[in-house]
Design a protein around this motif. Structure first.
Motif, short mmCIF file in Angstrom:
data_model
loop_
_atom_site.label_atom_id
_atom_site.label_comp_id
_atom_site.label_asym_id
_atom_site.label_seq_id
_atom_site.Cartn_x
_atom_site.Cartn_y
_atom_site.Cartn_z
N GLN A 17 19.51 30.03 -6.85
CA GLN A 17 20.61 30.98 -6.95
C GLN A 17 21.35 30.75 -8.27
OE1 GLN A 17 22.94 28.61 -3.69
NE2 GLN A 17 24.41 30.05 -4.61
N CYS A 18 22.28 31.64 -8.57
CA CYS A 18 23.12 31.49 -9.75
C CYS A 18 24.49 32.07 -9.41
CB CYS A 18 22.52 32.21 -10.94
SG CYS A 18 23.28 31.79 -12.54
N CYS A 19 25.54 31.32 -9.71
CA CYS A 19 25.55 30.22 -10.70
C CYS A 19 26.53 29.14 -10.23
CB CYS A 19 26.01 30.72 -12.06
SG CYS A 19 25.07 32.11 -12.74
N ASP A 20 26.51 27.98 -10.93
CA ASP A 20 27.58 27.01 -10.72
C ASP A 20 28.76 27.39 -11.60
OD1 ASP A 20 26.90 26.25 -13.28
OD2 ASP A 20 26.59 24.14 -12.82
N ASP A 21 29.81 26.56 -11.65
CA ASP A 21 31.02 26.93 -12.39
C ASP A 21 30.81 26.94 -13.91
OD1 ASP A 21 30.81 24.22 -12.79
OD2 ASP A 21 32.73 23.70 -11.87
N GLN A 22 29.62 26.49 -14.37
CA GLN A 22 29.29 26.55 -15.79
C GLN A 22 28.25 27.63 -16.10
OE1 GLN A 22 28.59 22.68 -17.71
NE2 GLN A 22 29.59 21.66 -15.98
N GLY A 23 27.89 28.39 -15.09
CA GLY A 23 26.95 29.48 -15.31
C GLY A 23 25.50 29.06 -15.27
N ARG A 24 25.21 27.89 -14.68
CA ARG A 24 23.83 27.39 -14.65
C ARG A 24 23.14 27.79 -13.35
NH1 ARG A 24 25.17 21.17 -15.94
NH2 ARG A 24 26.68 21.69 -14.29
N VAL A 25 21.82 27.96 -13.43
CA VAL A 25 21.01 28.25 -12.24
C VAL A 25 20.97 27.00 -11.37
CG1 VAL A 25 18.68 28.79 -11.41
CG2 VAL A 25 19.61 30.00 -13.39
N LEU A 26 21.06 27.22 -10.05
CA LEU A 26 21.02 26.13 -9.08
C LEU A 26 19.70 26.18 -8.30
CD1 LEU A 26 24.61 26.63 -7.68
CD2 LEU A 26 23.90 24.75 -9.16
N VAL A 27 19.08 25.03 -8.11
CA VAL A 27 17.92 24.90 -7.23
C VAL A 27 18.24 23.81 -6.22
CG1 VAL A 27 15.49 24.26 -7.04
CG2 VAL A 27 16.25 25.71 -8.92
N ASP A 28 18.24 24.19 -4.95
CA ASP A 28 18.66 23.29 -3.87
C ASP A 28 20.04 22.71 -4.15
OD1 ASP A 28 16.32 23.75 -2.48
OD2 ASP A 28 15.29 22.00 -3.31
N ARG B 175 24.60 37.15 -14.83
CA ARG B 175 23.75 36.01 -14.46
C ARG B 175 23.62 35.84 -12.95
NH1 ARG B 175 25.42 30.92 -18.43
NH2 ARG B 175 25.74 32.14 -20.34
N CYS B 176 24.57 36.36 -12.22
CA CYS B 176 24.70 36.01 -10.80
C CYS B 176 23.65 36.69 -9.92
CB CYS B 176 26.09 36.40 -10.30
SG CYS B 176 27.42 35.64 -11.27
N PHE B 177 23.10 35.91 -8.99
CA PHE B 177 22.25 36.46 -7.93
C PHE B 177 22.36 35.55 -6.71
CE2 PHE B 177 19.46 33.79 -10.53
CZ PHE B 177 18.79 33.01 -9.59
N ASP B 178 22.20 36.16 -5.52
CA ASP B 178 22.38 35.45 -4.26
C ASP B 178 21.24 34.47 -4.01
OD1 ASP B 178 24.73 36.81 -3.74
OD2 ASP B 178 23.69 38.45 -2.69
N PRO B 179 21.45 33.50 -3.10
CA PRO B 179 20.41 32.50 -2.82
C PRO B 179 19.13 33.13 -2.28
CG PRO B 179 22.53 31.81 -1.92
CD PRO B 179 22.69 33.24 -2.36
N VAL B 180 18.00 32.61 -2.74
CA VAL B 180 16.69 33.02 -2.25
C VAL B 180 15.89 31.75 -1.98
CG1 VAL B 180 14.50 34.15 -2.80
CG2 VAL B 180 16.66 35.20 -3.52
N THR B 181 15.36 31.64 -0.76
CA THR B 181 14.48 30.51 -0.44
C THR B 181 13.04 30.95 -0.70
OG1 THR B 181 16.00 29.62 1.22
CG2 THR B 181 13.70 28.92 1.33
N VAL B 182 12.37 30.26 -1.60
CA VAL B 182 11.02 30.64 -2.02
C VAL B 182 10.03 30.34 -0.90
CG1 VAL B 182 9.23 30.31 -3.77
CG2 VAL B 182 11.65 30.10 -4.40
N PRO B 183 9.24 31.31 -0.46
CA PRO B 183 8.23 31.05 0.58
C PRO B 183 7.19 30.02 0.10
CG PRO B 183 8.56 33.41 0.25
CD PRO B 183 9.25 32.72 -0.89
#
Length: 258
Positions: free
Chosen positions: A150-161, A191-199
């Motif tokens: 998903q994106c983003c943290d408070d610095q605009g970075r992509v988050l994984v888990d 930059r923002c997009f909601d969480p997606v769990t990769v199959p």
């Protein structure tokens, strides 16, 4: 009385030796040429089917890592197919893949409507003389099966888990200004997009040019949530071979959450 042996072939009656001249039967070059062509085409087919193939970058979605744009000379990259026979793509890998059907909206076939010409094009594709008639794309793997992106943290970075990624290859992205334009402000950052769990068995891919890439984010509403089946991955991009000014290995850092 001693018997006198008959003179050997090529010798004079008085016994003196003369050099034996043997005519070498030389094959005609024109008779061998078709064989050489067939062997070369067979080797090309085997090489490009099982080992590696060269692809042209047609768009700006991977700038500045890979150069490509309409009307310019795009990078040509070597994509090797061996690595993923023994393991799956990993976050950070730059890969070429066949786009799922939902990614084919802008794809235009390069094949002729003439049956004979189309047949020659398909034959040429088998040996690498003509590009394959499929929507082959290049992106970077960001997350793999079972991970949530998903994106983003408070610095605009992509988050994984839940952990931000270190992505040094990103030079172009949508604006993200804490306190002014983030994922929580009325005017959200692009930059923002909601969480997606990769199959499992799929990967989430994004272009390095985050502000101009129709990647997994763009297709998140399809049946695969924007992810790509690993079976669609053709290979890993390893180096740029043309133009000469762009020669070099491609960086595929092992990105991971901090």
């Amino acid at each position: 009385m001693a018997q006198t042996l008959p003179p050997e072939s090529g010798s004079e009656p008085d016994g003196s030796q003369q050099p034996v001249k043997k005519e070498k039967k030389q094959r005609s070059f024109w008779r061998e040429l078709p064989i050489l062509i067939v062997v070369a085409l067979l080797l090309s087919f085997l090489l490009q089917t099982f080992i590696a193939r060269v692809y042209l970058i047609p768009s700006e979605s991977m700038e500045p890592t890979l150069h490509g744009c309409a009307g310019c000379t795009g990078d040509r990259i070597v994509v090797e197919k061996v690595s993923f026979r023994f393991g799956d793509p990993q976050p950070g890998d730059v890969v070429v893949f066949k786009g799922p059907e939902s990614w084919d909206g802008d794809f235009v076939s390069t094949r002729s409507s003439n049956t004979i010409k189309r047949g020659f094009q398909e034959l040429g594709s088998l040996v690498g003389l003509v590009a394959p008639d499929e929507n082959d794309l290049v992106k970077r793997v960001i997350a793999t099966g079972g991970q949530t992106v998903q994106c983003c943290d408070d610095q605009g970075r992509v988050l994984v888990d839940g952990k931000p990624l270190d992505e040094p290859y990103i030079k172009m992205d949508f604006p993200f200004t804490p306190g002014q334009q983030t994922c929580d402000t009325p005017l959200k950052s692009g930059r923002c997009f909601d969480p997606v769990t990769v199959p499992e068995g799929n990967v989430w891919v994004m272009g390095d040019n985050r502000s101009n890439s129709a990647d997994s984010r763009y297709h998140v509403g399809d049946e695969l949530q924007g992810t790509i089946p690993i079976d669609n991955v053709i290979g890993k991009a390893q180096l740029i071979v043309l133009p000469p000014s762009r020669w070099g290995l491609l960086d595929s850092p092992a990105i991971q959450g901090q």
